[in-house]
Scaffold this motif. Sequence first.
Motif, PDB file in Angstrom:
ATOM      1  N   LYS A   3      31.500  44.098  41.817  1.00 39.90           N
ATOM      2  CA  LYS A   3      32.616  45.164  41.967  1.00 39.90           C
ATOM      3  C   LYS A   3      33.633  44.383  43.094  1.00 39.90           C
ATOM      4  CE  LYS A   3      30.408  49.556  41.368  1.00 39.90           C
ATOM      5  NZ  LYS A   3      29.141  49.187  41.047  1.00 39.90           N
ATOM      6  N   THR A  59      25.256  44.289  36.871  1.00 37.17           N
ATOM      7  CA  THR A  59      25.405  43.042  36.541  1.00 37.17           C
ATOM      8  C   THR A  59      26.879  42.303  36.668  1.00 37.17           C
ATOM      9  OG1 THR A  59      26.496  44.177  34.183  1.00 37.17           O
ATOM     10  CG2 THR A  59      24.061  43.292  34.171  1.00 37.17           C
ATOM     11  N   GLU A  60      27.475  42.987  37.304  1.00 39.32           N
ATOM     12  CA  GLU A  60      28.889  42.615  37.890  1.00 39.32           C
ATOM     13  C   GLU A  60      29.087  42.957  39.586  1.00 39.32           C
ATOM     14  OE1 GLU A  60      32.069  43.299  34.014  1.00 39.32           O
ATOM     15  OE2 GLU A  60      31.389  44.945  35.431  1.00 39.32           O
ATOM     16  N   LEU A 116      23.690  38.230  36.609  1.00 43.85           N
ATOM     17  CA  LEU A 116      25.263  38.630  36.310  1.00 43.85           C
ATOM     18  C   LEU A 116      25.623  38.367  35.000  1.00 43.85           C
ATOM     19  CD1 LEU A 116      26.687  36.607  39.513  1.00 43.85           C
ATOM     20  CD2 LEU A 116      26.675  39.196  38.676  1.00 43.85           C
ATOM     21  N   LYS A 117      26.400  39.034  34.506  1.00 43.06           N
ATOM     22  CA  LYS A 117      26.950  38.970  33.069  1.00 43.06           C
ATOM     23  C   LYS A 117      27.800  37.829  32.970  1.00 43.06           C
ATOM     24  CE  LYS A 117      29.522  42.576  31.769  1.00 43.06           C
ATOM     25  NZ  LYS A 117      29.785  43.939  31.710  1.00 43.06           N
TER      26      LYS A 117
END
Length: 216
Positions: free
Chosen positions: A127, A124-125, A214-215
Amino acid sequence: MSAPKLYHEPRSGPSRGAFLAAKAIGVPIEIEKVDLMKKEQPKESFLKINPQHCVPTLDDDGFILWESRAIASYLAEKFGKDDQWYPKDLRRRAVVNQRLYFDSSNLYVKIRAICYPILFMGETEIKTALKDDLNNSLKFLDGFLSNTKWVAGDNPTIADTSICASMSSILAVGWDLTDFPNIQRWFKDCASLPGFEENLEGAKTFGDAVKKNLKQ
Ligand SMILES: N[C@@H](CCC(=O)N[C@@H](CS)C(=O)NCC(=O)O)C(=O)O
């Protein structure tokens, strides 16, 4: 002789790369959509054509070819009215090839490394290491474009159609190009490439799917 058929998934960057090349070269192509989200690619009928089951795949009168940049150079060689899109001059062609390999082995790989885990593996992110890695490639691309209007010289080539498709995917995810003014200028120029709007539509569908996971 019938028009070459392109097995195409508009959400896929490589597929849009082959599509843009065909449009630029002016080859009338028949499009057969392969919906990767519906997992249409492992169907037996498609596996018979391409056991590697990837898009894009070209069928030119029974001659089957996959790998988007190989398709682009084949179409340019066979159907190009002149050598603008894939120059015959040894050194100009070598630069086009260098940019194509840069896209295939570096830029696109980094874009995929970011998007694939978000689309298919529950990430969800993005890096930081992957973000830095892609920005490092973008620095090189921006450098190529500091010397020339297009990625491999003063005219657009199949290196532009390929890289434009890759860049469209990551821009649709919302990538920040503030540090890359030459890429910004070049991408605006890419709007003049035939098929650019259709390419953007496919990229948007791809980008929306990534952003949804995506968060916030
Ligand atoms: N290097 C290849 C990459 C092709 C590729 O990875 N295609 C993906 C979509 S982006 C695909 O077809 N995936 C489905 C599968 O392999 O089953 C090219 O440029 O054509």
